[in-house]
Scaffold this active site. Structure first.
Site, short mmCIF file in Angstrom:
data_model
loop_
_atom_site.label_atom_id
_atom_site.label_comp_id
_atom_site.label_asym_id
_atom_site.label_seq_id
_atom_site.Cartn_x
_atom_site.Cartn_y
_atom_site.Cartn_z
N HIS A 178 64.93 51.12 -40.39
CA HIS A 178 65.09 50.82 -38.96
C HIS A 178 65.68 49.44 -38.77
O HIS A 178 66.56 49.23 -37.95
CB HIS A 178 63.73 50.93 -38.25
CG HIS A 178 63.85 50.92 -36.76
ND1 HIS A 178 63.50 49.83 -36.00
CD2 HIS A 178 64.33 51.85 -35.90
CE1 HIS A 178 63.73 50.11 -34.73
NE2 HIS A 178 64.24 51.32 -34.63
N HIS A 199 71.12 51.23 -31.22
CA HIS A 199 70.43 51.13 -29.93
C HIS A 199 71.44 50.74 -28.86
O HIS A 199 72.46 50.14 -29.16
CB HIS A 199 69.31 50.09 -29.99
CG HIS A 199 68.27 50.45 -31.00
ND1 HIS A 199 68.41 50.14 -32.32
CD2 HIS A 199 67.10 51.12 -30.88
CE1 HIS A 199 67.35 50.60 -32.98
NE2 HIS A 199 66.55 51.20 -32.13
N HIS A 208 67.58 58.40 -34.43
CA HIS A 208 66.13 58.41 -34.57
C HIS A 208 65.61 59.81 -34.91
O HIS A 208 64.59 59.95 -35.57
CB HIS A 208 65.46 57.86 -33.31
CG HIS A 208 65.59 56.37 -33.17
ND1 HIS A 208 66.73 55.77 -32.65
CD2 HIS A 208 64.76 55.34 -33.52
CE1 HIS A 208 66.57 54.45 -32.67
NE2 HIS A 208 65.40 54.16 -33.19
N HIS A 340 61.47 54.18 -23.26
CA HIS A 340 60.78 54.16 -24.55
C HIS A 340 60.37 52.75 -24.97
O HIS A 340 59.39 52.55 -25.69
CB HIS A 340 61.66 54.83 -25.62
CG HIS A 340 62.06 53.96 -26.77
ND1 HIS A 340 63.02 52.97 -26.67
CD2 HIS A 340 61.63 53.91 -28.05
CE1 HIS A 340 63.15 52.37 -27.84
NE2 HIS A 340 62.32 52.92 -28.70
N HIS A 344 56.76 50.22 -27.15
CA HIS A 344 56.93 49.14 -28.13
C HIS A 344 56.23 47.88 -27.62
O HIS A 344 55.52 47.21 -28.36
CB HIS A 344 58.41 48.84 -28.34
CG HIS A 344 59.08 49.79 -29.29
ND1 HIS A 344 58.99 49.67 -30.65
CD2 HIS A 344 59.88 50.87 -29.07
CE1 HIS A 344 59.70 50.64 -31.24
NE2 HIS A 344 60.24 51.38 -30.29
N PHE A 360 62.11 45.18 -32.87
CA PHE A 360 62.76 46.25 -33.62
C PHE A 360 62.83 45.97 -35.12
O PHE A 360 62.84 46.89 -35.93
CB PHE A 360 64.18 46.50 -33.09
CG PHE A 360 64.20 47.34 -31.84
CD1 PHE A 360 63.09 48.09 -31.48
CD2 PHE A 360 65.32 47.41 -31.04
CE1 PHE A 360 63.10 48.88 -30.34
CE2 PHE A 360 65.33 48.19 -29.90
CZ PHE A 360 64.23 48.92 -29.55
N HIS A 373 58.11 57.77 -31.46
CA HIS A 373 59.47 58.31 -31.47
C HIS A 373 59.50 59.83 -31.52
O HIS A 373 60.47 60.44 -31.09
CB HIS A 373 60.30 57.67 -32.58
CG HIS A 373 61.00 56.46 -32.07
ND1 HIS A 373 62.23 56.53 -31.44
CD2 HIS A 373 60.62 55.17 -32.01
CE1 HIS A 373 62.58 55.32 -31.05
NE2 HIS A 373 61.62 54.47 -31.38
#
Ligand code: C2O
Length: 602
Positions: A178, A199, A208, A340, A344, A360, A373
């Site tokens: 990632h 992203h 993803h 989303h 996080h 991230f 996810h």
């Protein structure tokens, strides 16, 4: 011709089961496609069998048929809205031997190493979809796993964590994948100054999906159980709006201590601000309010506008060589990525650099990342099904874009976006769950209107002016009267073009969390009611790529389809709308707000 919503008819045409691109295109009677979605394609309908039973009986080809019929002429139709300065073709996988140190934007660009252990590029094969005779694995909500499933999952992760640290299957090795795709460890092939980034563009969901797909299969392989399915964090239901308790058992392999401990038992508030003082959790009697507000935001992912124009949901197109990280970079995340981000922020600790989930660079070191996810992926699955599997971008730059992953045989595979478009084709599905957020907006509006009628007499209307031509800091809510390009559009016009609210030239410090919400209301003779009106969408950004060599200021654009909302608030005959931007996190500045008409996808 309205496209098929769910393909349940027997298969008659010879379809290649592997690659939808090779299927016979189904011709539409003319070249204009318009999205005629009835209001009633429910989320539950996404389950091919509606009775809540298992998926064992599904003929996967039914799903494939939906895809095949919608592919059309992939090579001739280009999706609109591309902002590329040069059409560099589909984004290509990186050259693994060219991995550089990545950067952590919150740690003063501290260089971080997330390079894969094996640099050999000689040994790459093309990905193939799993054979259709393999059982379809069903991903379940994490809070509904059986004791046996919990035990199996914990055991698999424990083993993954114990593998040799250099093994590409090792938990940390998997986690750094990632990092490589989010923090700038690779330049794009042939573009030595353009970093790879999945992203903020249309690659977000496909990348993803593959990432989880391999992670799941590797776990299955590790414990010798190919039926293993990863659980998902069902945060779109009231019971699921808590961190799933299996992840909180500090004795288990699922546990990660680098989280916001204040949130261990707390109802996730989608309006959460990560401030030094934790937001107090609502009292149980206020739960309903928070839950409904959360539902509203989930429902807003699936408006007719979002369904008619995939870039609004998925993220905007990006092609090879396009600026993904430079001074000129503009992030163009879709609504799903934007929403989303909240989980996080919710899971990650408040203190900077918000490791693990809140940044991230480290997010995938937390097992909750994969549950989160999986639900994001499920939202895509719902989205696809609501669109009758019409391919999101009928564009080779999308379909042929590809990535590299280690598969469950420790083999490097090159995966194309076109093979990622259906979960069922990839051999997994999501357990049928109710979607309590469906129709919530209508219910809330009804209540509000009733209340407003009562309060009408005392209603103090306020004056609003236009946004102006100068950028403005978003410290306090900005309210602006925004002209609409056209009023009283016919039904046909609305089907061909949707009305899109654009918040342009959003600028911010790249190492910070940024979030604001957007509301619209109908002006009353040029004046606005004091309340913000209806929730339309959100801008949100988590710190990720930031390399001072490349850019000092972050820049983004937000686009929200509002056709359906305008209809809902009976504003179709209004010349303009009152748009309110409400800051939630960080200090962005806004370049401008306008409304334009955009063609639907086909
Ligand atoms: Cu790659 Cu949740 O982000």
């Amino acid at each position: 011709m309205p496209f098929p919503l769910l393909a349940t008819t027997p298969i008659s045409s010879p379809l290649s089961p592997k690659n939808p691109l090779h299927r016979q295109p189904t011709k539409s009677p003319n070249n204009t496609y318009s999205l005629r979605l009835p209001n009633t394609i429910s989320c539950e309908q996404k389950q091919v069998n509606n009775d809540g039973s298992s998926h064992q009986g599904i003929d996967r080809r039914n799903v494939l048929l939906g895809l095949g019929g919608l592919y059309g002429a992939a090579t001739t139709t280009m999706a609109g809205g591309k902002v590329a300065n040069a059409d560099g073709g589909p984004v290509q996988p990186p050259d693994l031997s060219m991995c550089i140190l990545a950067t952590d934007s919150q740690a003063d660009d501290e260089p971080v190493n997330c390079c894969p252990p094996n640099y050999s590029m000689s040994d790459i094969i093309d990905f193939e979809l799993p054979p259709s005779y393999e059982p379809v694995n069903q991903r379940k909500p994490a809070h509904k796993l059986s004791p046996r499933e919990i035990k199996r999952y914990k055991a698999a992760i424990a083993k993954m964590k114990q593998l040799n640290p250099k093994d590409p299957w090792n938990f940390m090795q998997q986690a750094t994948i990632h990092c490589t795709f989010c923090n700038g460890a690779f330049f794009q092939v042939n573009y030595p100054d353009k970093l790879l980034q999945v992203h903020g563009n249309w690659l977000f969901l496909p990348w993803h999906r593959y990432y989880l797909y391999f992670w799941e299969r590797i776990l299955g392989k590790i414990i010798g159980d190919p039926t293993l399915a990863i659980p998902y964090w069902n945060w779109d239901t009231a019971d699921g709006m808590f961190m799933p308790s299996v992840y909180l058992d500090d004795e288990s392999s699922l546990y990660n201590d680098k989280r916001n401990h204040e949130h261990y038992k707390a109802l996730m508030d989608f309006n959460y601000k990560n401030e030094p003082t934790p937001t107090p959790n609502p009292r149980p009697d206020e739960y309903r309010k928070v839950i409904n507000r959360n539902y509203e935001m989930v429902e807003a992912l699936f408006t007719k506008d979002q369904l008619a124009k995939a870039s609004l949901f998925m993220g905007q197109p990006i092609v090879a060589g396009e600026e993904m990280s430079s001074k000129e970079m503009t992030e163009n995340a879709g609504a799903i990525e934007t929403l989303h981000n909240l989980a996080h922020e919710w899971v990650g600790p408040v203190a900077k650099p918000n490791h693990d989930m809140g940044n991230f660079y480290t997010a995938a070191r937390d097992t909750l990342f994969f549950a989160h996810h999986a639900n994001v992926d499920r939202m895509w699955d719902i989205y696809s099904k609501k669109r009758g599997y019409k391919v999101e971008f009928n564009d080779p730059d999308f379909l042929e874009a590809s990535f590299l992953f280690y598969d469950e045989n420790r083999q490097l595979v090159r995966c194309k976006v076109s093979d990622s478009l259906s979960a069922e084709q990839l051999g997994y599905t999501y357990a049928p769950e109710v979607c309590p957020w469906e129709g919530i907006g209508r219910r809330i509006r009804k209540e509000k209107t009733a209340k407003k009628q009562e309060a009408k007499k005392q209603l103090q209307l306020v004056e609003v002016s236009e946004f102006g031509t100068q950028p403005r800091p978003l410290d306090d809510p900005i309210r602006a009267l925004v002209r609409r390009p056209k009023k009283n559009r016919s039904k046909l016009e609305m089907e061909e073009e949707i009305e899109v609210l654009v918040v342009d030239n959003i600028q911010f410090e790249p190492g910070t969390n940024i979030r604001f919400d957007v509301y619209i209301s109908k002006p009353i003779e040029g004046l606005a009611t004091p309340d913000y009106g209806e929730y339309a969408g959100r801008f949100s950004r988590i710190p990720h790529i930031h390399n001072k060599k490349f850019h000092h200021t972050g820049k983004a654009r937000l686009q929200i389809g509002i056709t359906e909302l305008v209809e809902n608030i009976n504003a179709e005959s209004s010349k303009g709308l009152v748009v309110t931007l409400v800051p939630r996190m960080g200090y962005p500045s806004i370049g401008g707000v306008f409304i334009e008409l955009q063609e639907v996808d086909y």
